[in-house]
Design a protein around this motif. Structure first.
Motif, short mmCIF file in Angstrom:
data_model
loop_
_atom_site.label_atom_id
_atom_site.label_comp_id
_atom_site.label_asym_id
_atom_site.label_seq_id
_atom_site.Cartn_x
_atom_site.Cartn_y
_atom_site.Cartn_z
N GLU A 42 4.96 43.59 22.26
CA GLU A 42 5.69 42.97 23.49
C GLU A 42 7.07 43.48 23.71
O GLU A 42 7.86 43.08 22.85
CB GLU A 42 5.20 41.50 23.70
N ARG A 43 7.61 43.70 24.73
CA ARG A 43 8.89 43.93 25.09
C ARG A 43 9.57 42.94 26.07
O ARG A 43 10.74 42.89 26.20
CB ARG A 43 9.15 45.41 25.50
N ALA A 44 8.64 42.27 26.78
CA ALA A 44 9.02 41.33 27.93
C ALA A 44 7.86 40.34 28.09
O ALA A 44 6.87 40.43 27.79
CB ALA A 44 9.54 41.79 28.95
N LEU A 84 17.81 38.29 30.07
CA LEU A 84 17.11 37.73 31.22
C LEU A 84 17.38 38.28 32.68
O LEU A 84 18.52 38.42 32.89
CB LEU A 84 17.42 36.15 31.22
N ALA A 85 16.32 38.43 33.35
CA ALA A 85 16.72 39.25 34.58
C ALA A 85 15.88 38.40 35.51
O ALA A 85 14.61 38.47 35.65
CB ALA A 85 16.26 40.67 34.85
N LEU A 101 12.15 37.89 30.54
CA LEU A 101 12.93 37.80 29.56
C LEU A 101 12.40 39.03 28.70
O LEU A 101 11.14 39.12 28.17
CB LEU A 101 12.51 36.63 28.54
N ALA A 102 13.23 39.88 28.25
CA ALA A 102 13.13 40.93 27.58
C ALA A 102 13.85 41.14 26.18
O ALA A 102 15.00 40.76 25.93
CB ALA A 102 13.47 42.26 28.19
N LEU A 103 13.21 42.02 25.05
CA LEU A 103 13.66 42.13 23.93
C LEU A 103 14.21 43.41 23.87
O LEU A 103 13.77 44.43 24.02
CB LEU A 103 12.66 42.05 22.77
N ILE A 148 9.63 36.15 18.15
CA ILE A 148 9.18 37.36 17.92
C ILE A 148 8.34 37.72 16.75
O ILE A 148 8.89 37.67 15.56
CB ILE A 148 10.19 38.34 18.35
N THR A 149 7.11 37.72 16.71
CA THR A 149 6.22 37.49 15.53
C THR A 149 5.61 38.92 15.10
O THR A 149 4.53 39.20 15.96
CB THR A 149 5.49 36.38 15.69
#
Length: 244
Positions: A42-44, A84-85, A101-103, A148-149
């Protein structure tokens, strides 16, 4: 679960809530979820903020890496790993807004990455009643853990009974795994009789050791006992231990 952070008086104050699940409420706004999970693919993730008040609320978020020292002390440091956008959030009364929320950094496949997103009200943007003397704006904040696992990441917690300087029973708990642990309940018993207990919720990040005080109504003698642990996912263990 609903947690409330109430307004306080005095110098500039940030009220921080460390929560397990559900919806967190500060002033008249709420945030869901209050604990954010992402896997390595996942990216967001979406975060919903609701303004239950009768006036506009303006919020901003501070993004931090979250680590613990060897003795379990939390350490937060600003990070560019997350975004965070939008970064500044203005929500009309009785409305909600979904933020993302994006990584930005690649996930670590060997261990869990841990962060905290601190969502806080901008008090200067809040409508103020007519001033009666000097008033100091109060900032309220909710601290949301982010995990983030990668596949296969697991906690590995070992707890040993110890004594504090006041001779009270306690647990020294170390996480030797590569994912967080949140201890919710710990009980020491002997012959099915309760000796001491911990109830609440404390995080132990990988590589950290925490001293956890136990509550008891009477003096706890040395000797063999049973230690039962329960974690935030409902799993637990029971082992035989020696009380010093």
């Amino acid at each position: 679960m609903n947690a409330v952070v109430r307004r306080a008086s005095g110098p500039l104050l940030a009220a921080m809530a460390v929560l397990a699940a559900g919806t967190a409420t500060a002033g008249m706004f709420s945030v869901t979820p209050v604990r954010i999970y992402m896997n390595a693919r996942e990216r967001a993730v979406a975060v919903t903020i609701v303004n239950d008040g009768d006036s506009d609320v303006v919020l901003q978020a501070d993004l931090n890496s979250w680590t613990q020292t060897a003795d379990g002390t939390d350490q937060l440091a600003p990070t560019d790993d997350l975004i965070l956008a939008p970064p500044i959030i203005k929500i009309p009364p009785k409305a909600r807004q979904v933020v993302r929320l994006a990584l930005l950094t690649p996930p670590d496949l060997s261990r869990q990455l841990t962060y905290r997103v601190v969502v806080r009200e901008v008090p200067e943007a809040r409508p103020q009643p007519p001033a009666e003397g000097l008033r100091t704006p109060i900032a309220l904040a909710l601290s949301l853990p982010v995990f983030i696992t990668p596949p296969g990441a697991r906690r590995q917690v070992e707890c040993t009974p110890v004594r504090t300087e006041a001779n009270a029973p306690a647990l020294s708990c170390r996480n030797n795994g590569n994912a967080y642990a949140q201890l919710r309940d710990a009980q020491l018993t002997r012959d099915d009789r309760p000796l001491a207990r911990f109830e609440g919720g404390t995080y132990i990040l990988p590589g950290a050791t925490k001293l956890i005080a136990l509550k008891t109504d009477t003096a706890v003698p040395s000797g063999q006992a049973r230690l039962s642990l329960t974690f935030d996912d409902g799993q637990g263990s029971t082992t035989s231990v020696a009380l010093p």
